[in-house]
Enzyme design. Structure first.
Site, PDB file in Angstrom:
ATOM      1  N   LYS A   1     -12.156 -13.041  -2.044  1.00 37.10           N
ATOM      2  CA  LYS A   1     -11.821 -11.623  -2.187  1.00 37.10           C
ATOM      3  C   LYS A   1     -10.420 -11.549  -2.777  1.00 37.10           C
ATOM      4  CE  LYS A   1     -14.641  -9.308   1.303  1.00 37.10           C
ATOM      5  NZ  LYS A   1     -14.633  -8.499   2.529  1.00 37.10           N
TER       6      LYS A   1
ATOM      7  N   GLU B   1      -6.418 -13.000  13.604  1.00 39.24           N
ATOM      8  CA  GLU B   1      -7.615 -13.418  12.851  1.00 39.24           C
ATOM      9  C   GLU B   1      -8.236 -14.668  13.489  1.00 39.24           C
ATOM     10  OE1 GLU B   1      -8.826 -11.442  10.628  1.00 39.24           O
ATOM     11  OE2 GLU B   1      -7.139 -10.317   9.785  1.00 39.24           O
TER      12      GLU B   1
ATOM     13  N   HIS C   1      -7.885  -0.683  10.022  1.00 40.60           N
ATOM     14  CA  HIS C   1      -7.509  -0.082   8.738  1.00 40.60           C
ATOM     15  C   HIS C   1      -7.024   1.351   8.932  1.00 40.60           C
ATOM     16  CE1 HIS C   1     -10.045  -3.194   6.337  1.00 40.60           C
ATOM     17  NE2 HIS C   1      -8.816  -3.612   6.569  1.00 40.60           N
TER      18      HIS C   1
ATOM     19  N   ASN D   1     -15.225  -8.533   9.395  1.00 40.71           N
ATOM     20  CA  ASN D   1     -14.447  -7.290   9.540  1.00 40.71           C
ATOM     21  C   ASN D   1     -14.370  -6.847  11.003  1.00 40.71           C
ATOM     22  OD1 ASN D   1     -14.016  -7.072   6.758  1.00 40.71           O
ATOM     23  ND2 ASN D   1     -16.061  -6.218   6.490  1.00 40.71           N
TER      24      ASN D   1
ATOM     25  N   ARG E   1     -10.696 -13.470 -19.149  1.00 38.74           N
ATOM     26  CA  ARG E   1     -11.990 -13.323 -18.447  1.00 38.74           C
ATOM     27  C   ARG E   1     -12.228 -14.418 -17.399  1.00 38.74           C
ATOM     28  NH1 ARG E   1     -13.819 -12.144 -23.752  1.00 38.74           N
ATOM     29  NH2 ARG E   1     -13.977  -9.891 -24.001  1.00 38.74           N
TER      30      ARG E   1
ATOM     31  N   ARG F   1     -21.495 -11.402   6.033  1.00 36.97           N
ATOM     32  CA  ARG F   1     -20.031 -11.493   5.839  1.00 36.97           C
ATOM     33  C   ARG F   1     -19.304 -10.315   6.478  1.00 36.97           C
ATOM     34  NH1 ARG F   1     -16.523 -13.553   0.600  1.00 36.97           N
ATOM     35  NH2 ARG F   1     -14.499 -13.040   1.517  1.00 36.97           N
TER      36      ARG F   1
ATOM     37  N   HIS G   1      -0.920  -5.850   9.541  1.00 36.03           N
ATOM     38  CA  HIS G   1      -2.375  -6.002   9.539  1.00 36.03           C
ATOM     39  C   HIS G   1      -2.890  -6.708  10.806  1.00 36.03           C
ATOM     40  CE1 HIS G   1      -6.392  -6.393   7.868  1.00 36.03           C
ATOM     41  NE2 HIS G   1      -6.341  -7.697   8.073  1.00 36.03           N
TER      42      HIS G   1
ATOM     43  N   LYS H   1     -14.832 -19.409   8.649  1.00 41.63           N
ATOM     44  CA  LYS H   1     -14.840 -18.575   7.434  1.00 41.63           C
ATOM     45  C   LYS H   1     -15.730 -19.207   6.362  1.00 41.63           C
ATOM     46  CE  LYS H   1     -12.941 -15.349   4.544  1.00 41.63           C
ATOM     47  NZ  LYS H   1     -11.930 -14.380   4.246  1.00 41.63           N
TER      48      LYS H   1
ATOM     49  N   GLU I   1     -20.880 -10.376   0.517  1.00 47.97           N
ATOM     50  CA  GLU I   1     -20.977  -9.407   1.613  1.00 47.97           C
ATOM     51  C   GLU I   1     -22.215  -8.515   1.511  1.00 47.97           C
ATOM     52  OE1 GLU I   1     -17.103  -8.083   2.954  1.00 47.97           O
ATOM     53  OE2 GLU I   1     -18.008  -6.321   3.864  1.00 47.97           O
TER      54      GLU I   1
ATOM     55  N   HIS J   1     -11.641  -4.622  12.266  1.00 51.60           N
ATOM     56  CA  HIS J   1     -10.948  -4.108  11.081  1.00 51.60           C
ATOM     57  C   HIS J   1     -11.221  -2.627  10.832  1.00 51.60           C
ATOM     58  CE1 HIS J   1     -10.154  -8.296  10.533  1.00 51.60           C
ATOM     59  NE2 HIS J   1      -9.570  -8.141   9.364  1.00 51.60           N
TER      60      HIS J   1
HETATM   61  P1  NAD Z   1       2.318 -11.474   3.281  1.00 49.92           P
HETATM   62  O1  NAD Z   1       1.717 -12.177   2.146  1.00 49.92           O
HETATM   63  O2  NAD Z   1       3.013 -10.189   3.010  1.00 49.92           O
HETATM   64  O3  NAD Z   1       3.314 -12.474   4.043  1.00 49.92           O
HETATM   65  C1  NAD Z   1       4.037 -12.008   5.147  1.00 49.92           C
HETATM   66  C2  NAD Z   1       5.543 -12.303   4.998  1.00 49.92           C
HETATM   67  O4  NAD Z   1       5.766 -13.670   5.281  1.00 49.92           O
HETATM   68  C3  NAD Z   1       6.090 -12.059   3.609  1.00 49.92           C
HETATM   69  O5  NAD Z   1       7.371 -11.501   3.698  1.00 49.92           O
HETATM   70  C4  NAD Z   1       6.146 -13.456   3.025  1.00 49.92           C
HETATM   71  O6  NAD Z   1       7.084 -13.573   1.988  1.00 49.92           O
HETATM   72  C5  NAD Z   1       6.542 -14.252   4.228  1.00 49.92           C
HETATM   73  N1  NAD Z   1       6.172 -15.657   4.205  1.00 49.92           N
HETATM   74  C6  NAD Z   1       5.014 -16.198   3.753  1.00 49.92           C
HETATM   75  N2  NAD Z   1       4.974 -17.497   4.052  1.00 49.92           N
HETATM   76  C7  NAD Z   1       6.127 -17.809   4.654  1.00 49.92           C
HETATM   77  C8  NAD Z   1       6.655 -19.008   5.209  1.00 49.92           C
HETATM   78  N3  NAD Z   1       5.949 -20.131   5.249  1.00 49.92           N
HETATM   79  N4  NAD Z   1       7.888 -18.966   5.736  1.00 49.92           N
HETATM   80  C9  NAD Z   1       8.610 -17.793   5.766  1.00 49.92           C
HETATM   81  N5  NAD Z   1       8.148 -16.624   5.311  1.00 49.92           N
HETATM   82  C10 NAD Z   1       6.920 -16.644   4.765  1.00 49.92           C
HETATM   83  O7  NAD Z   1       1.239 -11.150   4.419  1.00 49.92           O
HETATM   84  P2  NAD Z   1      -0.069 -11.912   4.931  1.00 49.92           P
HETATM   85  O8  NAD Z   1      -0.238 -11.466   6.317  1.00 49.92           O
HETATM   86  O9  NAD Z   1      -0.046 -13.351   4.616  1.00 49.92           O
HETATM   87  O10 NAD Z   1      -1.226 -11.277   4.040  1.00 49.92           O
HETATM   88  C11 NAD Z   1      -1.557  -9.923   4.110  1.00 49.92           C
HETATM   89  C12 NAD Z   1      -2.336  -9.585   2.861  1.00 49.92           C
HETATM   90  O11 NAD Z   1      -3.522 -10.354   2.828  1.00 49.92           O
HETATM   91  C13 NAD Z   1      -2.761  -8.128   2.796  1.00 49.92           C
HETATM   92  O12 NAD Z   1      -2.478  -7.627   1.519  1.00 49.92           O
HETATM   93  C14 NAD Z   1      -4.259  -8.182   3.032  1.00 49.92           C
HETATM   94  O13 NAD Z   1      -4.955  -7.156   2.363  1.00 49.92           O
HETATM   95  C15 NAD Z   1      -4.610  -9.528   2.474  1.00 49.92           C
HETATM   96  N6  NAD Z   1      -5.814 -10.123   3.058  1.00 49.92           N
HETATM   97  C16 NAD Z   1      -6.765 -10.570   2.210  1.00 49.92           C
HETATM   98  C17 NAD Z   1      -7.910 -11.147   2.701  1.00 49.92           C
HETATM   99  C18 NAD Z   1      -8.947 -11.683   1.757  1.00 49.92           C
HETATM  100  O14 NAD Z   1     -10.028 -12.045   2.197  1.00 49.92           O
HETATM  101  N7  NAD Z   1      -8.632 -11.787   0.479  1.00 49.92           N
HETATM  102  C19 NAD Z   1      -8.093 -11.276   4.080  1.00 49.92           C
HETATM  103  C20 NAD Z   1      -7.087 -10.841   4.928  1.00 49.92           C
HETATM  104  C21 NAD Z   1      -5.940 -10.252   4.401  1.00 49.92           C
HETATM  105  N1  GLY Z   2     -11.333 -10.857   5.289  1.00 49.80           N
HETATM  106  C1  GLY Z   2     -12.701 -10.449   5.252  1.00 49.80           C
HETATM  107  C2  GLY Z   2     -13.514 -11.233   4.269  1.00 49.80           C
HETATM  108  O1  GLY Z   2     -13.042 -12.150   3.659  1.00 49.80           O
HETATM  109  O2  GLY Z   2     -14.645 -10.922   4.075  1.00 49.80           O
END
Ligand code: NAD
Ligand code: GLY
Length: 373
Positions: free
Chosen positions: A144, A186, A261, A254, A122, A250, A274, A236, A246, A257
């Protein structure tokens, strides 16, 4: 020492630490936060061989007992099966309520680790060590967390805040250029929605499309990449601090976005990543705002030029069906009472939220952005 940014929240505030080389201070940074003695690092086979040993050494030197869970790399593995694997290690290693999960990776690892932390016993502690630019400026901050459902992205999740975000900009040196550019989308978003000075600072740079061009000093004495990280994380933190769950403000995060999406989903989440989709979405939103007379044509063109400077595509792929984009907008999580909500700029640094965008305007803008055969 590094730069510290506070995410101020009613329940538990936390710090974002931005420090080149800071990975080696992970354990020391965690001390004093009451994070137990057992730490489970969650990572993937791309990131762990690069930075895993340093993270483990930093934790062990500070007296933590460390175990690891290495999940396959990629958005395709952001699912409940991977969460189960984290739980399996957690039970085998007897993690307790006081223990801590550390996410070492990009947004995929960060979102999953946060969700596992939110639900295991939990709720146990978690720390974000983001290694992509996108995760540093966005995914690791704000709580998130979650995974994808086979029928939709991020449909399963929880708001659950980390206890610390540790950003070491030096790890970006190994990031593939396409991922670097995705993160820049971003960053530009923060310039348009919140921080006009960040936007202007980036406009003065001759090149923004590779890490090597932003690893250079600027007037503040910081490197450009650290200035970008500080300003983006501050934006942020400001927004999340005002509206954690949100309820209103917040939603401006987006920006770009809504259409992004739809494009990601229609291109199967792999062909257009993305950040690339967000770049296209911001061009679309800016052009919509300009055609509705809400934003000056000049500023909208400045935005599009900046996106282009990062090497991100600004046109829609030729084979994306515009009707399908418009239909997909209806499925977005941000649809309220059947109306699609858009975040639209009114000046650089300021946006407004509206659900009064005529479908004809969306269609015209998307058609004008599509690559022709
Ligand atoms: P990712 O985590 O898939 O990383 C992209 C690639 O880079 C992967 O292959 C990873 O292994 C590689 N990588 C990471 N760091 C590295 C480094 N230092 N050197 C070499 N390779 C490296 O993609 P991302 O763009 O970081 O994240 C996308 C995800 O984030 C999506 O699932 C999206 O939904 C989520 N997201 C969440 C939020 C939130 O607020 N929680 C906001 C934006 C995106
Ligand atoms: N990435 C959008 C949020 O964190 O609200």
């Amino acid at each position: 020492m590094g730069s510290m940014i506070q995410v101020k929240l009613p329940q538990k505030s936390y710090e974002i630490v931005i420090q080149p080389g800071g990975l080696d201070s992970l354990g020391a940074r965690m001390q004093g936060l009451d994070l137990g003695k057992k730490v489970l690092i969650v990572s993937n086979p791309t990131v762990f061989p690069l930075y895993g040993d340093r993270a483990i050494a930093a934790l062990e030197n500070a007296g933590y007992q460390v175990c690891t869970c290495i999940l396959p790399d990629g958005e395709g593995y952001k699912n409940l099966e991977s969460i189960q694997k984290i739980y399996d290690v957690a039970i085998a290693q007897r993690l307790e309520r006081s223990s801590t999960l550390v996410a070492l990776g990009g947004g995929v690892i960060g979102d999953m680790t946060g969700f596992a932390a939110a639900t295991w016993l939990r709720g146990i502690n978690f720390v974000q060590v983001p290694t992509t630019l996108l995760a540093m400026v966005d995914a690791s901050i704000g709580g998130k967390t979650g995974v994808n459902h086979p029928l939709g992205k991020n449909l399963i999740g929880a708001f659950y805040q980390p206890r610390l975000v540790l950003i070491d900009s030096e790890v970006l040196n190994s990031l593939p250029v396409r991922e670097f550019r995705a993160g820049m989308a971003e960053v530009i978003k923060y310039g348009v929605i919140w921080d006009g000075e960040l936007f202007a600072m980036m406009e003065t740079q001759p090149h923004l499309d590779q890490m090597q061009y932003v690893n250079t000093p600027v007037a503040s004495g910081e490197t450009l990449i650290n200035e970008i990280l500080i300003r983006s994380c501050q934006a942020k933190a400001d927004v999340v601090g005002k509206d954690e769950k949100e309820a209103g403000l917040r939603a401006i995060l987006n920006y770009g976005h809504t259409i992004a999406h739809a494009v990601e989903s229609l291109t199967g989440y792999t062909r257009v990543n993305h950040g690339e989709a967000v770049g296209m979405g911001m061009v679309a939103a800016g052009n919509i705002a300009a055609s509705l007379g809400m934003w000056s044509e000049g500023e909208s063109q400045r935005q599009n030029a900046l996106i282009q400077k990062t090497g991100l595509p600004t046109q829609l792929p030729q084979d994306v069906d515009i009707d399908a984009v418009i239909d997909t907008l209806q499925l977005d999580k941000k649809v309220k009472s059947g109306k699609v909500r858009f975040i639209l700029p009114t000046q650089i640094g300021v946006v407004t939220i509206t659900d009064a965008v005529p479908t004809t305007t969306i269609r015209q803008v998307l058609e004008s952005m599509q690559l022709k055969g």
